[in-house]
Scaffold this motif. Structure first.
Motif, PDB file in Angstrom:
ATOM      1  N   ASP A  33       0.804  -1.231   0.000  1.00 41.49           N
ATOM      2  CA  ASP A  33       0.000   0.000   0.000  1.00 41.49           C
ATOM      3  C   ASP A  33       0.837   1.281   0.000  1.00 41.49           C
ATOM      4  OD1 ASP A  33       0.893   0.021   2.612  1.00 41.49           O
ATOM      5  OD2 ASP A  33      -1.097   0.131   3.515  1.00 41.49           O
ATOM      6  N   GLN A  34       2.159   1.155   0.019  1.00 41.08           N
ATOM      7  CA  GLN A  34       3.026   2.330  -0.054  1.00 41.08           C
ATOM      8  C   GLN A  34       3.504   2.580  -1.488  1.00 41.08           C
ATOM      9  OE1 GLN A  34       3.242   4.220   2.790  1.00 41.08           O
ATOM     10  NE2 GLN A  34       1.786   2.658   3.379  1.00 41.08           N
ATOM     11  N   GLU A  35       2.940   1.831  -2.432  1.00 41.70           N
ATOM     12  CA  GLU A  35       3.355   1.939  -3.828  1.00 41.70           C
ATOM     13  C   GLU A  35       2.136   2.181  -4.713  1.00 41.70           C
ATOM     14  OE1 GLU A  35       6.845  -0.595  -5.250  1.00 41.70           O
ATOM     15  OE2 GLU A  35       5.092  -1.587  -6.129  1.00 41.70           O
ATOM     16  N   TYR A  36       2.330   3.023  -5.724  1.00 40.23           N
ATOM     17  CA  TYR A  36       1.250   3.368  -6.650  1.00 40.23           C
ATOM     18  C   TYR A  36       1.734   3.170  -8.074  1.00 40.23           C
ATOM     19  CZ  TYR A  36      -0.761   5.501  -2.540  1.00 40.23           C
ATOM     20  OH  TYR A  36      -1.275   5.698  -1.284  1.00 40.23           O
ATOM     21  N   PHE A  37       0.874   2.601  -8.910  1.00 39.60           N
ATOM     22  CA  PHE A  37       1.171   2.470 -10.330  1.00 39.60           C
ATOM     23  C   PHE A  37       0.562   3.674 -11.033  1.00 39.60           C
ATOM     24  CE2 PHE A  37       0.835  -1.995  -8.825  1.00 39.60           C
ATOM     25  CZ  PHE A  37       2.163  -2.334  -9.007  1.00 39.60           C
ATOM     26  N   LEU A  38       1.362   4.361 -11.858  1.00 42.52           N
ATOM     27  CA  LEU A  38       0.912   5.557 -12.557  1.00 42.52           C
ATOM     28  C   LEU A  38       1.063   5.377 -14.059  1.00 42.52           C
ATOM     29  CD1 LEU A  38       2.724   8.346 -10.475  1.00 42.52           C
ATOM     30  CD2 LEU A  38       0.483   7.343 -10.058  1.00 42.52           C
ATOM     31  N   SER A  39       0.176   6.023 -14.814  1.00 44.53           N
ATOM     32  CA  SER A  39       0.383   6.138 -16.255  1.00 44.53           C
ATOM     33  C   SER A  39      -0.167   7.478 -16.710  1.00 44.53           C
ATOM     34  CB  SER A  39      -0.239   4.976 -17.024  1.00 44.53           C
ATOM     35  OG  SER A  39      -1.635   5.062 -17.012  1.00 44.53           O
ATOM     36  N   GLY A  40       0.387   7.958 -17.801  1.00 41.49           N
ATOM     37  CA  GLY A  40      -0.003   9.256 -18.327  1.00 41.49           C
ATOM     38  C   GLY A  40       0.892   9.621 -19.489  1.00 41.49           C
ATOM     39  N   TYR A  41       1.191  10.904 -19.600  1.00 40.17           N
ATOM     40  CA  TYR A  41       2.072  11.338 -20.687  1.00 40.17           C
ATOM     41  C   TYR A  41       2.841  12.594 -20.296  1.00 40.17           C
ATOM     42  CZ  TYR A  41      -1.709  14.608 -21.768  1.00 40.17           C
ATOM     43  OH  TYR A  41      -2.665  15.583 -21.682  1.00 40.17           O
ATOM     44  N   SER A  42       3.981  12.791 -20.966  1.00 43.15           N
ATOM     45  CA  SER A  42       4.798  13.991 -20.776  1.00 43.15           C
ATOM     46  C   SER A  42       4.824  14.745 -22.101  1.00 43.15           C
ATOM     47  CB  SER A  42       6.218  13.616 -20.347  1.00 43.15           C
ATOM     48  OG  SER A  42       6.850  12.862 -21.354  1.00 43.15           O
ATOM     49  N   VAL A  43       4.932  16.070 -22.013  1.00 41.66           N
ATOM     50  CA  VAL A  43       5.008  16.906 -23.209  1.00 41.66           C
ATOM     51  C   VAL A  43       6.191  17.862 -23.049  1.00 41.66           C
ATOM     52  CG1 VAL A  43       3.841  18.616 -24.651  1.00 41.66           C
ATOM     53  CG2 VAL A  43       2.496  16.832 -23.515  1.00 41.66           C
ATOM     54  N   VAL A  44       7.121  17.800 -24.005  1.00 39.84           N
ATOM     55  CA  VAL A  44       8.241  18.737 -24.092  1.00 39.84           C
ATOM     56  C   VAL A  44       8.268  19.215 -25.537  1.00 39.84           C
ATOM     57  CG1 VAL A  44      10.732  19.070 -23.871  1.00 39.84           C
ATOM     58  CG2 VAL A  44       9.546  17.518 -22.314  1.00 39.84           C
ATOM     59  N   GLU A  45       8.156  20.529 -25.744  1.00 40.80           N
ATOM     60  CA  GLU A  45       7.998  21.108 -27.079  1.00 40.80           C
ATOM     61  C   GLU A  45       6.837  20.401 -27.772  1.00 40.80           C
ATOM     62  OE1 GLU A  45      11.766  21.093 -29.152  1.00 40.80           O
ATOM     63  OE2 GLU A  45      12.176  23.125 -28.457  1.00 40.80           O
ATOM     64  N   ASN A  46       7.084  19.784 -28.907  1.00 39.08           N
ATOM     65  CA  ASN A  46       6.006  19.086 -29.616  1.00 39.08           C
ATOM     66  C   ASN A  46       6.088  17.574 -29.442  1.00 39.08           C
ATOM     67  OD1 ASN A  46       4.929  21.482 -30.618  1.00 39.08           O
ATOM     68  ND2 ASN A  46       6.410  21.506 -32.298  1.00 39.08           N
ATOM     69  N   THR A  47       6.907  17.126 -28.488  1.00 35.32           N
ATOM     70  CA  THR A  47       7.056  15.697 -28.254  1.00 35.32           C
ATOM     71  C   THR A  47       6.142  15.263 -27.114  1.00 35.32           C
ATOM     72  OG1 THR A  47       9.363  15.830 -28.957  1.00 35.32           O
ATOM     73  CG2 THR A  47       8.709  13.855 -27.756  1.00 35.32           C
ATOM     74  N   ASN A  48       5.197  14.399 -27.454  1.00 34.92           N
ATOM     75  CA  ASN A  48       4.227  13.886 -26.504  1.00 34.92           C
ATOM     76  C   ASN A  48       4.537  12.403 -26.299  1.00 34.92           C
ATOM     77  OD1 ASN A  48       1.921  12.933 -25.201  1.00 34.92           O
ATOM     78  ND2 ASN A  48       0.557  14.283 -26.335  1.00 34.92           N
ATOM     79  N   SER A  49       4.913  11.998 -25.070  1.00 36.22           N
ATOM     80  CA  SER A  49       5.293  10.608 -24.814  1.00 36.22           C
ATOM     81  C   SER A  49       4.455  10.004 -23.702  1.00 36.22           C
ATOM     82  CB  SER A  49       6.769  10.532 -24.394  1.00 36.22           C
ATOM     83  OG  SER A  49       7.599  11.051 -25.390  1.00 36.22           O
ATOM     84  N   LYS A  50       3.878   8.839 -23.980  1.00 36.32           N
ATOM     85  CA  LYS A  50       3.147   8.105 -22.941  1.00 36.32           C
ATOM     86  C   LYS A  50       4.158   7.473 -21.992  1.00 36.32           C
ATOM     87  CE  LYS A  50      -0.843   6.870 -25.721  1.00 36.32           C
ATOM     88  NZ  LYS A  50      -1.633   5.763 -26.296  1.00 36.32           N
ATOM     89  N   PHE A  51       3.767   7.356 -20.710  1.00 38.95           N
ATOM     90  CA  PHE A  51       4.638   6.695 -19.743  1.00 38.95           C
ATOM     91  C   PHE A  51       3.818   5.807 -18.814  1.00 38.95           C
ATOM     92  CE2 PHE A  51       3.612  10.680 -17.481  1.00 38.95           C
ATOM     93  CZ  PHE A  51       3.131  10.169 -16.290  1.00 38.95           C
ATOM     94  N   GLU A  52       4.535   4.880 -18.196  1.00 35.98           N
ATOM     95  CA  GLU A  52       3.997   4.047 -17.125  1.00 35.98           C
ATOM     96  C   GLU A  52       5.092   3.912 -16.093  1.00 35.98           C
ATOM     97  OE1 GLU A  52       2.782   0.257 -18.633  1.00 35.98           O
ATOM     98  OE2 GLU A  52       0.943   1.063 -19.501  1.00 35.98           O
ATOM     99  N   GLY A  53       4.693   3.755 -14.850  1.00 35.90           N
ATOM    100  CA  GLY A  53       5.714   3.580 -13.830  1.00 35.90           C
ATOM    101  C   GLY A  53       5.121   3.477 -12.455  1.00 35.90           C
ATOM    102  N   LYS A  54       5.988   3.698 -11.474  1.00 32.63           N
ATOM    103  CA  LYS A  54       5.502   3.607 -10.112  1.00 32.63           C
ATOM    104  C   LYS A  54       6.091   4.702  -9.241  1.00 32.63           C
ATOM    105  CE  LYS A  54       8.796   0.043  -8.797  1.00 32.63           C
ATOM    106  NZ  LYS A  54       8.972  -1.322  -8.344  1.00 32.63           N
ATOM    107  N   LEU A  55       5.368   4.926  -8.176  1.00 26.33           N
ATOM    108  CA  LEU A  55       5.731   5.917  -7.177  1.00 26.33           C
ATOM    109  C   LEU A  55       5.706   5.164  -5.851  1.00 26.33           C
ATOM    110  CD1 LEU A  55       4.201   9.384  -7.060  1.00 26.33           C
ATOM    111  CD2 LEU A  55       3.865   7.924  -5.113  1.00 26.33           C
ATOM    112  N   LYS A  56       6.724   5.357  -5.026  1.00 27.22           N
ATOM    113  CA  LYS A  56       6.828   4.629  -3.761  1.00 27.22           C
ATOM    114  C   LYS A  56       7.003   5.609  -2.611  1.00 27.22           C
ATOM    115  CE  LYS A  56       9.480   1.124  -1.397  1.00 27.22           C
ATOM    116  NZ  LYS A  56      10.849   0.807  -1.114  1.00 27.22           N
TER     117      LYS A  56
END
Length: 156
Positions: free
Chosen positions: A59-82
């Motif tokens: 319960d101290q860990e979270y799975f995240l997904s979303g995207y990052s935008v830098v200039e015109n580069t849009n990248s999907k990501f997945e990962g975790k936060l602890k």
């Protein structure tokens, strides 16, 4: 003696974590992107978390997904936060932890975000809600091919 101390420590630290309110939805930042900078040129970055799920086994860990935008580069990501530490304050509580968010591998401008975060908030006992929250992510982005590394900082 050492075993007793260790058990007491585990019990007390477990109890401290159990006092923390459910923050699974916090990481989505009320559907708003986090904003900040990447690299020495202080290039603008936006990071949007679309999904946040608490790990059922930890319960101290979270799975995240979303995207990052830098200039015109849009990248999907997945990962975790602890979560590494929780300080329950009388007025303001603080959560410390680390994150790793891996972008989809698409060319030279995709990689992995890693670093630490600080989350502060006030808990309203009457309404049972979080108020005045502030989240800051401080770390690095490194391209998959290892040729690019940039410092990153974004917040809500």
């Amino acid at each position: 003696m050492m075993k007793k101390f260790l058990l007491l420590f585990l019990f007390v630290s477990g109890f401290a974590f159990s006092q923390m309110p459910n923050i699974e939805q916090v990481w989505m930042n009320k559907s708003q992107p986090y904003t900040g900078v990447i690299g020495n040129g202080k290039q603008e970055i936006k990071v949007k978390v679309n999904i946040s799920e608490q790990n059922k086994k930890n319960d101290q860990e979270y799975f995240l997904s979303g995207y990052s935008v830098v200039e015109n580069t849009n990248s999907k990501f997945e990962g975790k936060l602890k979560i590494n530490q929780y300080r329950d304050g009388k007025k303001r509580s603080t959560v410390f932890g680390e994150y790793e968010l891996a972008e989809e591998p698409k060319g030279q401008h995709s990689g992995i975000f890693t670093g630490k975060f600080i989350y502060t908030f006030m808990w309203n006992k009457k309404t049972q809600k979080i108020e005045n929250q502030f989240i800051e992510f401080i770390g690095n982005w490194k391209s998959y091919d290892g040729t690019l590394t940039y410092k990153t900082n974004w917040k809500n």
